[in-house]
Design an enzyme around this catalytic site. Structure first.
Site, PDB file in Angstrom:
ATOM      1  N   HIS A   1       2.203 -16.588 -17.790  1.00 51.71           N
ATOM      2  CA  HIS A   1       3.479 -15.930 -17.521  1.00 51.71           C
ATOM      3  C   HIS A   1       3.478 -15.375 -16.112  1.00 51.71           C
ATOM      4  CE1 HIS A   1       7.002 -13.370 -18.024  1.00 51.71           C
ATOM      5  NE2 HIS A   1       7.306 -14.191 -19.002  1.00 51.71           N
TER       6      HIS A   1
ATOM      7  N   ASP B   1       6.921 -18.647 -25.998  1.00 52.37           N
ATOM      8  CA  ASP B   1       7.205 -19.999 -26.462  1.00 52.37           C
ATOM      9  C   ASP B   1       6.099 -20.590 -27.317  1.00 52.37           C
ATOM     10  OD1 ASP B   1       9.732 -20.401 -25.234  1.00 52.37           O
ATOM     11  OD2 ASP B   1       8.709 -20.437 -23.308  1.00 52.37           O
TER      12      ASP B   1
HETATM   13  C1  LIG Z   1       5.008 -19.493 -16.807  1.00 54.59           C
HETATM   14  C2  LIG Z   1       4.505 -20.138 -15.516  1.00 54.59           C
HETATM   15  C3  LIG Z   1       5.605 -21.075 -14.995  1.00 54.59           C
HETATM   16  C4  LIG Z   1       4.204 -19.050 -14.502  1.00 54.59           C
HETATM   17  O1  LIG Z   1       3.946 -19.708 -13.335  1.00 54.59           O
HETATM   18  P1  LIG Z   1       3.387 -19.048 -11.988  1.00 54.59           P
HETATM   19  O2  LIG Z   1       3.449 -17.586 -12.039  1.00 54.59           O
HETATM   20  O3  LIG Z   1       4.114 -19.740 -10.893  1.00 54.59           O
HETATM   21  O4  LIG Z   1       1.866 -19.441 -12.017  1.00 54.59           O
HETATM   22  P2  LIG Z   1       1.246 -20.758 -11.406  1.00 54.59           P
HETATM   23  O5  LIG Z   1       1.933 -21.963 -11.953  1.00 54.59           O
HETATM   24  O6  LIG Z   1       1.211 -20.608  -9.935  1.00 54.59           O
HETATM   25  O7  LIG Z   1      -0.217 -20.685 -12.005  1.00 54.59           O
HETATM   26  C5  LIG Z   1      -1.247 -19.812 -11.514  1.00 54.59           C
HETATM   27  C6  LIG Z   1      -2.582 -20.414 -11.935  1.00 54.59           C
HETATM   28  O8  LIG Z   1      -2.699 -20.404 -13.359  1.00 54.59           O
HETATM   29  C7  LIG Z   1      -2.758 -21.731 -13.858  1.00 54.59           C
HETATM   30  N1  LIG Z   1      -1.859 -21.838 -14.982  1.00 54.59           N
HETATM   31  C8  LIG Z   1      -0.716 -21.138 -15.157  1.00 54.59           C
HETATM   32  N2  LIG Z   1      -0.163 -21.501 -16.310  1.00 54.59           N
HETATM   33  C9  LIG Z   1      -0.957 -22.425 -16.854  1.00 54.59           C
HETATM   34  C10 LIG Z   1      -0.889 -23.164 -18.028  1.00 54.59           C
HETATM   35  N3  LIG Z   1       0.132 -23.029 -18.873  1.00 54.59           N
HETATM   36  N4  LIG Z   1      -1.864 -24.056 -18.281  1.00 54.59           N
HETATM   37  C11 LIG Z   1      -2.884 -24.209 -17.439  1.00 54.59           C
HETATM   38  N5  LIG Z   1      -3.010 -23.535 -16.294  1.00 54.59           N
HETATM   39  C12 LIG Z   1      -2.048 -22.651 -16.005  1.00 54.59           C
HETATM   40  C13 LIG Z   1      -2.273 -22.620 -12.727  1.00 54.59           C
HETATM   41  O9  LIG Z   1      -2.797 -23.911 -12.819  1.00 54.59           O
HETATM   42  C14 LIG Z   1      -2.782 -21.868 -11.531  1.00 54.59           C
HETATM   43  O10 LIG Z   1      -4.164 -22.082 -11.451  1.00 54.59           O
HETATM   44  P3  LIG Z   1      -4.873 -22.246 -10.010  1.00 54.59           P
HETATM   45  O11 LIG Z   1      -4.653 -20.909  -9.329  1.00 54.59           O
HETATM   46  O12 LIG Z   1      -6.290 -22.532 -10.364  1.00 54.59           O
HETATM   47  O13 LIG Z   1      -4.161 -23.373  -9.330  1.00 54.59           O
HETATM   48  C15 LIG Z   1       3.208 -20.937 -15.792  1.00 54.59           C
HETATM   49  O14 LIG Z   1       2.237 -20.099 -16.390  1.00 54.59           O
HETATM   50  C16 LIG Z   1       3.468 -22.156 -16.634  1.00 54.59           C
HETATM   51  O15 LIG Z   1       3.841 -23.212 -16.089  1.00 54.59           O
HETATM   52  N6  LIG Z   1       3.261 -22.077 -17.988  1.00 54.59           N
HETATM   53  C17 LIG Z   1       3.570 -23.168 -18.840  1.00 54.59           C
HETATM   54  C18 LIG Z   1       5.077 -23.238 -19.107  1.00 54.59           C
HETATM   55  C19 LIG Z   1       5.543 -22.118 -19.990  1.00 54.59           C
HETATM   56  O16 LIG Z   1       4.945 -21.828 -21.029  1.00 54.59           O
HETATM   57  N7  LIG Z   1       6.678 -21.526 -19.617  1.00 54.59           N
HETATM   58  C20 LIG Z   1       7.307 -20.472 -20.409  1.00 54.59           C
HETATM   59  C21 LIG Z   1       7.185 -19.151 -19.736  1.00 54.59           C
HETATM   60  S1  LIG Z   1       7.765 -17.858 -20.801  1.00 54.59           S
END
Ligand SMILES: CC(C)(COP(=O)(O)OP(=O)(O)OC[C@H]1O[C@@H](n2cnc3c(N)ncnc32)[C@H](O)[C@@H]1OP(=O)(O)O)[C@@H](O)C(=O)NCCC(=O)NCCS
Length: 379
Positions: free
Chosen positions: A264, A315
Site C-alpha cells: 500500500h 483487496d
Molecule cells: C499499492 C501499490 C500500487 C503501492 O505502490 P507504490 O507505493 O508505488 O510502491 P512501489 O510499486 O513503488 O513498490 C515499492 C517496492 O515494494 C515492492 N512491492 C510493492 N507492492 C508489491 C507487491 N504487491 N508485490 C510485490 N512487490 C511489491 C515493489 O516491487 C518495490 O520493490 P523495490 O523497491 O525492491 O523495487 C503497490 O503496492 C502494488 O502495486 N500492489 C499491488 C496492487 C494492489 O494490491 N493494489 C491495491 C491497493 S489498495
C-alpha cells in the site's frame, strides 16, 4: 512572469498533501482509518452502509428519522431512465463491467435535467442519485449480458440487499446481506486515494458531478487501484493448491512481479480493513467447507510480510469474501465502485464548498530551440 518549474514532487506524488478534508483520514504509520471522527474498527459491524453514507454526507451518524429519510431517498432514486437502460442493453455482452458502468454513469448525466445545475440542492440530489443508481447500472448490465430479465429494484431492501437481489434474482439471506453491507462500509471512503483525487480534479474545473464520478470509475478500474481484487482471484486460480504457493511467490519475488492485494502506498503497517475482511473470509470458507483459498491467501500474506515487509491490503481478503458469497469475479471492482460512490460524491461536494482549480505544473525535460524543417526534407 511565471518562472519555469525546476523541481518535481516525488514520483507518484508520494507524501504530497493535496487537500484538507473532514471526510476520512488514512494514518499510514499506525494503520488507522478514520471516517469523520470514527475509527473504522468502531464502525465495522456496528453501523450499516446507509449510516456511513449519512456520516460522510452530513458529518454525523443519523438518528432513526434521518436514517429512514435517507433510505427512502435512496430507494426512490433507483429507477434508471429508460434511455440509460436502453444504452446498457445495447452494449456488447462481453464488455468488461467497469467499462459498462463508466458508460452508464456518463449516460445518466445526459438524462438528468439537473446535470449542470450547480445549486446546492441539485448537487445533493445528484450525489444521492449516483449512490442509488450505480448498483442498478451494474446489476442491469450483469443481467443483460446473461440474458436475464431486469427486475425492478425493491424499495423495502437496503442498498446491499437490493444489489444482491438484482444480480441473483432472489432476496439474499440475512448473513449474505450483512457480509455485503460490511464490505460496503469498509470501502466507502479512503482519504486522497487515486480515484477520489481524480474526481476532485474534475469537479475543481466546475465540471459536473457525473463527469467527476465517471473520471473516478475510470481511475478505480486499474489493477494498481480497485482492479487488484479481481487480480487476487486470478492469482489464486492460477496457483491452484496450497502446496504450490511458496514456489509461486518465490518466482514472483525473483521476477519482481507484483502480487495483487499486497502493499500500500500509505499504510506502512497493516491496512486496518484487511483483518475485518480476513475474519469474514475465514468464516465464509469454513461454512463452505473449503478452506483452500483462505489457506492459500494466509500463506501468501505470511511470505510477503516476511520476505518483503509488505502487508495484505483491502483487496486481498475481499476477493475471497466476494467469491465465497457468489459474486462473479468481474463484479468485484464494480462492488468497490458502488461502495466508494459514497466517498467520491462527498469529496466532490467538499471540493465545491471551497474550490480552487487543481492545476499542478511539470518540469519540462524535452529539447529547446528546434527549427522547423520543411516536411519534404524531414527524415
Ligand atoms: C499499492 C501499490 C500500487 C503501492 O505502490 P507504490 O507505493 O508505488 O510502491 P512501489 O510499486 O513503488 O513498490 C515499492 C517496492 O515494494 C515492492 N512491492 C510493492 N507492492 C508489491 C507487491 N504487491 N508485490 C510485490 N512487490 C511489491 C515493489 O516491487 C518495490 O520493490 P523495490 O523497491 O525492491 O523495487 C503497490 O503496492 C502494488 O502495486 N500492489 C499491488 C496492487 C494492489 O494490491 N493494489 C491495491 C491497493 S489498495
Amino acid at each position: 512572469m511565471t518562472t519555469p518549474a525546476t523541481s518535481v514532487a516525488p514520483k507518484g506524488l508520494e507524501g504530497v498533501v493535496a487537500a484538507n478534508t473532514r471526510l476520512s483520514d488514512v494514518r499510514g504509520e499506525t494503520g488507522e482509518l478514520i471516517y469523520a471522527g470514527y475509527n473504522i474498527n468502531e464502525l465495522a459491524g456496528k453501523v450499516s452502509y446507509e449510516e456511513v453514507v449519512h456520516l460522510l454526507h452530513h458529518g454525523h451518524l443519523p438518528n432513526q428519522q434521518e436514517l429512514a429519510r435517507l433510505k427512502a431517498r435512496l430507494a426512490c432514486e433507483r429507477d434508471l431512465p429508460q434511455g440509460v437502460i436502453e444504452i446498457i442493453q445495447r452494449l456488447p455482452k462481453d464488455t468488461p463491467p467497469m467499462h459498462a458502468i463508466r458508460t452508464g454513469v456518463s449516460a445518466l448525466g445526459c438524462f438528468d435535467p439537473e446535470c449542470d445545475d450547480d445549486s446546492q440542492d441539485a448537487q445533493r440530489h445528484k450525489a444521492m442519485r449516483l449512490i442509488a443508481s450505480i448498483p442498478i447500472i451494474t446489476a442491469y448490465f450483469h443481467c443483460h449480458r446473461n440474458n436475464r430479465p431486469l427486475l425492478a429494484p425493491d424499495p423495502t431492501l437496503g442498498e446491499a440487499a437490493n444489489f444482491l437481489y438484482l444480480i441473483d434474482g432472489e432476496k439474499p439471506s440475512a448473513e449474505k446481506e450483512s457480509t455485503m453491507d460490511m464490505c460496503y462500509v469498509l470501502h466507502a471512503d479512503h482519504g486522497m486515494n487515486a480515484s477520489t483525487f481524480s474526481a476532485r480534479v474534475t469537479i475543481a474545473t466546475l465540471s459536473d458531478m457525473y463527469s467527476a464520478i465517471t473520471t473516478a470509475i475510470g481511475t478505480l478500474k486499474g489493477p494498481l487501484h480497485g482492479g487488484a481484487n479481481e487480480g487476487v482471484i486470478k492469482m489464486l486460480k492460477e496457483i491452484g493448491t496450497l502446496d504450490k504457493v511458496d514456489a509461486y511467490v518465490a518466482e514472483c519475488i525473483a521476477q519482481k512481479k507484483k502480487i495483487m492485494g499486497i502493499g500500500h502506498r500509505v499504510y506502512k503497517t497493516l491496512d486496518p480493513r484487511a483483518p475485518h475482511l480476513k475474519r469474514m473470509a475465514q468464516i465464509l470458507s469454513a461454512q463452505l467447507g473449503d478452506p483452500t483459498w483462505i489457506q492459500m491467501s494466509e500463506r501468501i500474506a505470511e511470505i510477503m510480510l516476511k520476505e518483503k515487509h509488505l502487508n495484505a491490503n483491502v483487496d486481498f481478503y475481499s476477493a475471497t469474501v466476494y467469491y465465497s458469497i457468489g459474486i462473479p469475479t468481474d463484479l468485484f471492482t464494480p462492488v468497490f465502485a458502488i461502495a466508494r460512490t459514497a466517498g467520491w460524491t462527498a469529496h466532490v461536494l467538499e471540493q465545491l464548498a471551497d474550490n480552487r482549480l487543481i492545476r499542478p505544473q511539470s518540469v519540462y525535460t524535452g529539447p529547446l530551440g528546434l527549427k522547423v524543417v520543411p516536411i519534404s526534407q524531414r527524415p
